[in-house]
Design a protein around this motif. Structure first.
Motif, PDB file in Angstrom:
ATOM      1  N   GLU A 230     -61.129  68.001  47.815  1.00  0.00           N
ATOM      2  CA  GLU A 230     -61.953  68.280  46.640  1.00  0.00           C
ATOM      3  C   GLU A 230     -61.525  67.398  45.481  1.00  0.00           C
ATOM      4  O   GLU A 230     -62.162  67.406  44.430  1.00  0.00           O
ATOM      5  CB  GLU A 230     -61.856  69.756  46.287  1.00  0.00           C
ATOM      6  CG  GLU A 230     -62.296  70.589  47.471  1.00  0.00           C
ATOM      7  CD  GLU A 230     -62.866  71.929  47.115  1.00  0.00           C
ATOM      8  OE1 GLU A 230     -62.639  72.381  45.993  1.00  0.00           O
ATOM      9  OE2 GLU A 230     -63.533  72.498  47.997  1.00  0.00           O
ATOM     10  N   ILE A 232     -61.186  64.044  43.310  1.00  0.00           N
ATOM     11  CA  ILE A 232     -61.965  62.805  43.200  1.00  0.00           C
ATOM     12  C   ILE A 232     -61.047  61.712  43.734  1.00  0.00           C
ATOM     13  O   ILE A 232     -59.857  61.678  43.408  1.00  0.00           O
ATOM     14  CB  ILE A 232     -62.329  62.525  41.726  1.00  0.00           C
ATOM     15  CG1 ILE A 232     -63.285  63.607  41.211  1.00  0.00           C
ATOM     16  CG2 ILE A 232     -62.953  61.142  41.580  1.00  0.00           C
ATOM     17  CD1 ILE A 232     -63.531  63.561  39.720  1.00  0.00           C
ATOM     18  N   LEU A 239     -65.241  58.745  45.109  1.00  0.00           N
ATOM     19  CA  LEU A 239     -65.846  59.737  46.009  1.00  0.00           C
ATOM     20  C   LEU A 239     -65.804  61.083  45.288  1.00  0.00           C
ATOM     21  O   LEU A 239     -64.727  61.519  44.878  1.00  0.00           O
ATOM     22  CB  LEU A 239     -64.998  59.874  47.268  1.00  0.00           C
ATOM     23  CG  LEU A 239     -65.405  59.139  48.532  1.00  0.00           C
ATOM     24  CD1 LEU A 239     -65.349  57.647  48.303  1.00  0.00           C
ATOM     25  CD2 LEU A 239     -64.472  59.511  49.664  1.00  0.00           C
ATOM     26  N   VAL A 240     -66.950  61.711  45.157  1.00  0.00           N
ATOM     27  CA  VAL A 240     -66.982  63.029  44.500  1.00  0.00           C
ATOM     28  C   VAL A 240     -67.548  64.055  45.478  1.00  0.00           C
ATOM     29  O   VAL A 240     -68.653  63.890  46.017  1.00  0.00           O
ATOM     30  CB  VAL A 240     -67.842  62.999  43.210  1.00  0.00           C
ATOM     31  CG1 VAL A 240     -67.849  64.373  42.550  1.00  0.00           C
ATOM     32  CG2 VAL A 240     -67.305  61.963  42.239  1.00  0.00           C
ATOM     33  N   HIS A 241     -66.767  65.099  45.689  1.00  0.00           N
ATOM     34  CA  HIS A 241     -67.078  66.102  46.704  1.00  0.00           C
ATOM     35  C   HIS A 241     -68.382  66.850  46.399  1.00  0.00           C
ATOM     36  O   HIS A 241     -68.608  67.287  45.279  1.00  0.00           O
ATOM     37  CB  HIS A 241     -65.910  67.106  46.730  1.00  0.00           C
ATOM     38  CG  HIS A 241     -65.952  68.039  47.876  1.00  0.00           C
ATOM     39  ND1 HIS A 241     -65.877  69.397  47.733  1.00  0.00           N
ATOM     40  CD2 HIS A 241     -66.089  67.813  49.193  1.00  0.00           C
ATOM     41  CE1 HIS A 241     -65.949  69.969  48.914  1.00  0.00           C
ATOM     42  NE2 HIS A 241     -66.068  69.028  49.818  1.00  0.00           N
ATOM     43  N   GLN A 242     -69.245  66.969  47.420  1.00  0.00           N
ATOM     44  CA  GLN A 242     -70.507  67.702  47.239  1.00  0.00           C
ATOM     45  C   GLN A 242     -70.560  68.923  48.159  1.00  0.00           C
ATOM     46  O   GLN A 242     -71.607  69.535  48.319  1.00  0.00           O
ATOM     47  CB  GLN A 242     -71.709  66.791  47.577  1.00  0.00           C
ATOM     48  CG  GLN A 242     -71.718  65.466  46.850  1.00  0.00           C
ATOM     49  CD  GLN A 242     -71.957  65.621  45.353  1.00  0.00           C
ATOM     50  OE1 GLN A 242     -72.971  66.166  44.944  1.00  0.00           O
ATOM     51  NE2 GLN A 242     -71.016  65.153  44.547  1.00  0.00           N
ATOM     52  N   HIS A 245     -68.284  68.376  53.558  1.00  0.00           N
ATOM     53  CA  HIS A 245     -67.928  66.995  53.953  1.00  0.00           C
ATOM     54  C   HIS A 245     -68.921  65.937  53.440  1.00  0.00           C
ATOM     55  O   HIS A 245     -68.977  64.838  53.972  1.00  0.00           O
ATOM     56  CB  HIS A 245     -67.777  66.854  55.481  1.00  0.00           C
ATOM     57  CG  HIS A 245     -66.863  67.868  56.077  1.00  0.00           C
ATOM     58  ND1 HIS A 245     -65.498  67.730  56.075  1.00  0.00           N
ATOM     59  CD2 HIS A 245     -67.119  69.065  56.672  1.00  0.00           C
ATOM     60  CE1 HIS A 245     -64.951  68.789  56.650  1.00  0.00           C
ATOM     61  NE2 HIS A 245     -65.915  69.618  57.018  1.00  0.00           N
ATOM     62  N   TYR A 246     -69.723  66.285  52.463  1.00  0.00           N
ATOM     63  CA  TYR A 246     -70.602  65.296  51.818  1.00  0.00           C
ATOM     64  C   TYR A 246     -69.940  64.810  50.534  1.00  0.00           C
ATOM     65  O   TYR A 246     -69.319  65.606  49.809  1.00  0.00           O
ATOM     66  CB  TYR A 246     -71.968  65.909  51.483  1.00  0.00           C
ATOM     67  CG  TYR A 246     -72.834  66.114  52.703  1.00  0.00           C
ATOM     68  CD1 TYR A 246     -73.671  65.106  53.155  1.00  0.00           C
ATOM     69  CD2 TYR A 246     -72.782  67.313  53.421  1.00  0.00           C
ATOM     70  CE1 TYR A 246     -74.452  65.284  54.290  1.00  0.00           C
ATOM     71  CE2 TYR A 246     -73.552  67.491  54.558  1.00  0.00           C
ATOM     72  CZ  TYR A 246     -74.384  66.472  54.990  1.00  0.00           C
ATOM     73  OH  TYR A 246     -75.140  66.650  56.114  1.00  0.00           O
ATOM     74  N   TYR A 247     -70.092  63.513  50.244  1.00  0.00           N
ATOM     75  CA  TYR A 247     -69.501  62.930  49.037  1.00  0.00           C
ATOM     76  C   TYR A 247     -70.477  61.964  48.394  1.00  0.00           C
ATOM     77  O   TYR A 247     -71.175  61.227  49.098  1.00  0.00           O
ATOM     78  CB  TYR A 247     -68.201  62.162  49.382  1.00  0.00           C
ATOM     79  CG  TYR A 247     -67.111  63.094  49.847  1.00  0.00           C
ATOM     80  CD1 TYR A 247     -66.155  63.571  48.960  1.00  0.00           C
ATOM     81  CD2 TYR A 247     -67.060  63.527  51.178  1.00  0.00           C
ATOM     82  CE1 TYR A 247     -65.179  64.470  49.383  1.00  0.00           C
ATOM     83  CE2 TYR A 247     -66.083  64.426  51.606  1.00  0.00           C
ATOM     84  CZ  TYR A 247     -65.150  64.892  50.703  1.00  0.00           C
ATOM     85  OH  TYR A 247     -64.191  65.784  51.112  1.00  0.00           O
ATOM     86  N   LYS A 248     -70.489  61.964  47.058  1.00  0.00           N
ATOM     87  CA  LYS A 248     -71.225  60.912  46.349  1.00  0.00           C
ATOM     88  C   LYS A 248     -70.282  59.724  46.190  1.00  0.00           C
ATOM     89  O   LYS A 248     -69.103  59.907  45.842  1.00  0.00           O
ATOM     90  CB  LYS A 248     -71.643  61.397  44.955  1.00  0.00           C
ATOM     91  CG  LYS A 248     -72.996  62.112  44.935  1.00  0.00           C
ATOM     92  CD  LYS A 248     -73.463  62.359  43.518  1.00  0.00           C
ATOM     93  CE  LYS A 248     -74.830  63.044  43.524  1.00  0.00           C
ATOM     94  NZ  LYS A 248     -75.283  63.405  42.172  1.00  0.00           N
TER      95      LYS A 248
END
Ligand SMILES: Cc1cc2nc3c(=O)[nH]c(=O)nc-3n(C[C@H](O)[C@H](O)[C@H](O)COP(=O)(O)OP(=O)(O)OC[C@H]3O[C@@H](n4cnc5c(N)ncnc54)[C@H](O)[C@@H]3O)c2cc1C
Length: 360
Positions: A230, A232, A239-242, A245-248
């Protein structure tokens, strides 16, 4: 709001429902002012595609942000109020785990640790996260995190719609006229107007002279099954946690080609950076683009129109909308309603020449 047969009267008209417009609206609500917001509610705007991060340390030279303690305090305070109003979680504090790009970057950084104000935000770490390519080491920044900006804009928009305070339409400037009674738009009269159109201020005849230097940003949404942090994570890109396991992953900074369309060039740029960052596989799921309302001096722009009464701007949030907007919304409100002076760094009055040149 006051009704008579012909017109509805409001204290404020807000043009634009991004971070600027909505956070200003929050100040109005808190202070019992009546208002209407106009926004066409597009799927992708800068505020919606943003990763939403805030970080007390920024830039290649890693400087501490302007007024960082005040900005962080107002960010916490404002989003605590908004979360309780909307009953959703929006603000996340997580450290930023950052790998140095090269040895020089690492040396410059460690020499800055003698500065105690800088050190206050840093957590020194010997170990880098295992999935990171980080031969030059890592460090962590505290007091960083992100706001789930799309959820915020969508939920606050719904809330305002429910109260009939948000009109889903683009305001047409030719129909906005200043009368003796105030600013009139169709059958509504507003005492004051606050313009918060982000980069589209360029279409606003009253403020298009401001020195914007817009930058397009592209961002990927990736799925990375082996990554479960979680924090950054940063090395060239972030990578920013969404969740799940999804990341922006972002972002590009493009000064030409200013459209809101994501493209292959942006994708390849970000993928190249990711390959130098991660040791684990990932899949690109989506891609977005937006235009940041950046300015020549990289500062926000607040205040009254140089000539027209009761007409204000709140713009230029640039790359740091999340960190700055809560504090600046309150700052502008107190300037308008209480007559408090604006900080020089964000005052529209710093651009007299741009205005006078635009009048020639
Ligand atoms: C890829 C990307 C990543 C980013 N990441 C971050 C980040 O991690 N952290 C951060 O702090 N910032 C980030 N930003 C920057 C951030 O998005 C901006 O600082 C901020 O969202 C600007 O908010 P705004 O309200 O000024 O503009 P906008 O979000 O553009 O909102 C303006 C609104 O005004 C509306 N509008 C325009 N004209 C009219 C009109 N005539 N009538 C009615 N409505 C109108 C638009 O439809 C829009 O909804 C990022 C930006 C991009 C593009």
């Amino acid at each position: 709001m006051e009704h008579n047969t012909l017109v509805n009267k409001f204290d404020y008209l807000i043009i634009g429902g991004g971070l600027a417009g909505f956070l200003f609206a929050h100040q109005l609500q808190k202070n019992n002012k009546s208002f209407l917001i106009f926004d066409p509610i597009k799927i992708h705007t800068s505020s919606k595609v943003a990763a939403g991060m805030f970080n007390p340390i920024s830039g290649k030279r890693m400087t501490i942000n302007w007024k960082i303690n005040e900005l962080l305090a107002e960010l916490k305070n404002t989003f605590a109020e908004i979360e309780s109003l909307l009953k959703i979680k929006l603000l996340r504090f997580e450290p930023t785990h950052q790998a140095f790009g090269n040895n020089k970057e690492a040396n410059d950084f460690w020499s800055r640790m003698e500065n105690s104000a800088f050190k206050e935000f840093i957590h020194e770490t010997e170990t880098c996260e295992p999935y990171l390519i980080a031969p030059n080491g890592c460090f962590e920044v505290n007091q960083s995190g992100w706001v789930e900006t799309r959820n915020y804009i969508d939920a606050y928009g719904q809330y305002l719609m429910g109260k009939n305070l948000l009109r889903k339409e683009e305001l047409n400037y030719t129909d906005l006229v200043q009368t003796e009674k105030g600013w009139q738009y169709n059958n509504n009269i507003f005492e004051k107007v606050v313009c918060c159109e982000g980069y589209q201020a360029l279409k606003n005849p009253y403020f298009s002279w401001l020195p914007f230097k817009l930058s397009k940003g592209q961002i990927l949404l990736i799925h990375c099954p082996d990554l479960n942090t979680e924090k950054i994570v940063k090395k060239g890109v972030y990578l920013v946690h969404q969740g799940n396991h999804y990341y922006k992953v972002g972002a590009t900074y493009e000064w030409d080609d200013l459209d809101e369309i994501s493209n292959e060039k942006g994708k390849q740029f970000l993928l190249e950076k990711l390959k130098n960052m991660l040791t684990i596989p990932f899949e690109v799921v989506d891609q977005y683009a937006g235009i940041r309302p950046t300015t020549r001096d990289r500062r926000a722009i607040l205040g009254a129109h140089p000539q027209l009464k009761n007409l204000y701007v709140f713009n230029g949030l640039g790359t740091k909308g999340v960190l700055q907007a809560p504090y600046l919304a309150k700052h502008l409100f107190e300037h308008i309603e209480k007559g408090n002076a604006l900080e020089d760094e964000v005052d529209i009055l710093r651009f007299p020449l741009f205005y006078s040149n635009s009048q020639r």
